[in-house]
Write a protein that holds these residues in place. Structure first.
Motif, PDB file in Angstrom:
ATOM      1  N   ALA A 193      60.287  56.673 -14.161  1.00 20.41           N
ATOM      2  CA  ALA A 193      60.086  55.970 -15.430  1.00 20.41           C
ATOM      3  C   ALA A 193      60.200  54.459 -15.285  1.00 20.41           C
ATOM      4  O   ALA A 193      59.621  53.710 -16.062  1.00 20.41           O
ATOM      5  N   ILE A 194      60.980  54.006 -14.307  1.00 23.42           N
ATOM      6  CA  ILE A 194      61.168  52.569 -14.102  1.00 23.42           C
ATOM      7  C   ILE A 194      60.163  52.058 -13.072  1.00 23.42           C
ATOM      8  O   ILE A 194      60.060  52.595 -11.979  1.00 23.42           O
ATOM      9  N   ARG A 195      59.441  51.012 -13.454  1.00 24.62           N
ATOM     10  CA  ARG A 195      58.493  50.370 -12.566  1.00 24.62           C
ATOM     11  C   ARG A 195      58.692  48.862 -12.659  1.00 24.62           C
ATOM     12  O   ARG A 195      59.296  48.359 -13.611  1.00 24.62           O
ATOM     13  N   PHE A 196      58.171  48.156 -11.658  1.00 23.85           N
ATOM     14  CA  PHE A 196      58.306  46.707 -11.633  1.00 23.85           C
ATOM     15  C   PHE A 196      56.982  46.026 -11.330  1.00 23.85           C
ATOM     16  O   PHE A 196      56.133  46.574 -10.619  1.00 23.85           O
ATOM     17  N   GLU A 197      56.828  44.832 -11.884  1.00 25.44           N
ATOM     18  CA  GLU A 197      55.798  43.886 -11.473  1.00 25.44           C
ATOM     19  C   GLU A 197      56.512  42.627 -11.014  1.00 25.44           C
ATOM     20  O   GLU A 197      57.422  42.142 -11.702  1.00 25.44           O
ATOM     21  N   LEU A 198      56.147  42.107  -9.855  1.00 23.22           N
ATOM     22  CA  LEU A 198      56.771  40.895  -9.329  1.00 23.22           C
ATOM     23  C   LEU A 198      55.758  39.774  -9.266  1.00 23.22           C
ATOM     24  O   LEU A 198      54.694  39.914  -8.662  1.00 23.22           O
ATOM     25  N   GLN A 199      56.099  38.646  -9.875  1.00 23.72           N
ATOM     26  CA  GLN A 199      55.295  37.435  -9.781  1.00 23.72           C
ATOM     27  C   GLN A 199      56.161  36.347  -9.164  1.00 23.72           C
ATOM     28  O   GLN A 199      57.230  36.031  -9.690  1.00 23.72           O
ATOM     29  N   ALA A 200      55.736  35.800  -8.042  1.00 22.62           N
ATOM     30  CA  ALA A 200      56.520  34.788  -7.339  1.00 22.62           C
ATOM     31  C   ALA A 200      55.906  33.407  -7.539  1.00 22.62           C
ATOM     32  O   ALA A 200      54.687  33.238  -7.459  1.00 22.62           O
ATOM     33  N   GLU A 201      56.753  32.418  -7.786  1.00 20.27           N
ATOM     34  CA  GLU A 201      56.312  31.032  -7.951  1.00 20.27           C
ATOM     35  C   GLU A 201      57.045  30.125  -6.962  1.00 20.27           C
ATOM     36  O   GLU A 201      58.203  30.349  -6.631  1.00 20.27           O
ATOM     37  N   ASP A 202      56.352  29.103  -6.523  1.00 21.16           N
ATOM     38  CA  ASP A 202      56.840  28.186  -5.493  1.00 21.16           C
ATOM     39  C   ASP A 202      57.650  27.045  -6.102  1.00 21.16           C
ATOM     40  O   ASP A 202      57.195  26.387  -7.040  1.00 21.16           O
ATOM     41  N   ASP A 203      58.865  26.808  -5.561  1.00 21.65           N
ATOM     42  CA  ASP A 203      59.641  25.652  -6.003  1.00 21.65           C
ATOM     43  C   ASP A 203      59.884  24.637  -4.887  1.00 21.65           C
ATOM     44  O   ASP A 203      60.504  23.599  -5.115  1.00 21.65           O
TER      45      ASP A 203
END
Length: 411
Positions: A98-108
């Protein structure tokens, strides 16, 4: 009027059904290695969050926002952490639960201002939970913003106490700078008894300064002889001839380096050029030196450092992760990759314990996870039975490794 009453009644019924609806979730997945098979359905967990809502069984697709240096001189940290996090995301999604993830990575680029900009972009794109920042300097600035906005934050490797201090919604996967300083002094006292120690640290960096401060304090308590201390700044980290000469003239046979691997590589090269060969002892920021472009790994032979992860460990969990990482990225993962991997599994366990659903607001998810973090225990790549204090600090111990023939081994 009858038609309007009928519509109103149907709407009320639909709202009630929506409140009563629940969804299933898998039982706790392993915090590393291959996904478990046949996960059992978890029982509903009730949680009183800030919004006064009661959640049922955890479920939905949660949006994770990753922040770290993906370009620039510190990219080796950020890329590794986000690569590790993505592997964990893919494993959890493959469970089919039931648990899912979407990962969005940003550069610092390890820059505080860019870190804040990355955070606001992620919020605009719908991020509900922040995985970052990877470095302490940016992490301090980002955590101030997430605290104000009430967005749950878990940093894989931002180890300064200032990242978490006074922020109840910010937690760490890595051990803190004070723990590294204390652990280093304890190890030297127990295993390098009678050593004369010199310290070279960066005085304009919270990470380096914090470790140095606690190391010196613990060294004094343990009776360790510190014969020399030298400092540098970001702008002066290309020439260490003065500091190395000071350490050598003071008779230091152990050189403690609470710094990142880039200046450490310069120190190792310049020490070799002047035939100065003390025992070099570093901390987790030195992890990455073996993969540094243009660096002669022979210069690192015998270097000791504290780290929560060794890719050469023989346990099944570690070897499964290393194999997968090498297949995907063509290199051996460092501790930052393991930190990022563990971070996602920690969030996964916390969500299950809190009973969060992805349709909750970021603020409500935050309040629920703040409560559940102090109640969970996670076995990961970087620690067994990891638990968290309400201050955000993780409870686990660093281990010492030594570089031999271009790899980390346990001394």
């Amino acid at each position: 009027m009858k038609k309007k009453n009928l519509v109103a009644m149907l709407m009320a019924v639909a709202m009630c059904l929506g409140l009563l609806a629940g969804c299933t979730s898998p039982g706790g997945a392993p915090a590393s290695g291959e996904p478990s098979q046949g996960a059992q359905e978890s029982q509903p967990v009730q949680n009183d969050n800030q919004g006064g809502q009661t959640t049922g069984t955890a479920g939905g697709t949660f949006k994770l926002g990753g922040i770290g240096p993906l370009t620039g001189e510190n990219a080796i940290y950020g890329k590794a952490a986000m690569n590790g996090a993505q592997i964990a995301v893919d494993e959890i999604n493959a469970l089919g639960g039931a648990i899912r993830f979407e990962l969005q990575a940003e550069d610092d680029q390890a820059d505080p201002e860019l870190g804040v900009n990355a955070y606001h972009k992620l919020l605009d794109d719908g991020a509900q939970i922040i995985v970052g920042s990877v470095t302490s300097g940016s992490g301090i600035a980002v955590s101030a913003e997430t605290y104000k906005d009430r967005v749950f934050t878990l940093t894989p490797s931002g180890s300064s106490v200032d990242v978490i201090s006074g922020k109840d919604n910010v937690f760490q996967v890595c051990f803190t700078d004070p723990n590294q300083g204390t652990g280093s002094a304890d190890y030297i006292a127990e295993n390098l008894s009678g050593a004369k120690v010199a310290v070279i640290y960066r005085n304009d960096d919270a990470y380096s300064q914090g470790i140095r401060d606690t190391f010196v304090a613990e060294a004094g308590a343990k009776g360790i002889s510190i014969v020399y201390q030298g400092t540098f700044t970001k702008d002066t980290q290309t020439d260490f001839s003065v500091q190395l000469a000071g350490a050598q003239n003071a008779g230091a046979d152990v050189l403690f380096l609470p710094i990142y691997y880039q200046p450490a590589s310069v120190i190792l090269a310049q020490a070799a050029a002047m035939n100065y060969a003390p025992t070099f002892f570093g901390v987790d920021g030195m992890d990455g030196i073996l993969g540094m472009d243009g660096f002669d790994t022979k210069l690192a032979e015998g270097v000791m450092l504290l780290t929560p992860f060794s890719a050469d460990a023989e346990d099944e969990r570690t070897q499964g992760f290393v194999k997968k990482y090498k297949e995907l990225h063509g290199e051996i993962p460092n501790q930052f990759a393991a930190d990022g991997y563990d971070a996602v599994y920690v969030i996964y366990e916390a969500i299950q314990a809190a009973g969060c659903t992805a349709d909750m607001s970021a603020a409500d998810i935050c309040e629920a996870l703040v409560k559940s973090m102090t109640a969970i225990s996670v076995d990961g790549l970087t620690g067994q039975g990891m638990t968290w204090q309400s201050t955000g600090e993780v409870s686990k111990a660093p281990m010492a490794v030594v570089i031999k023939d271009g790899v980390y081994v346990t001394p």
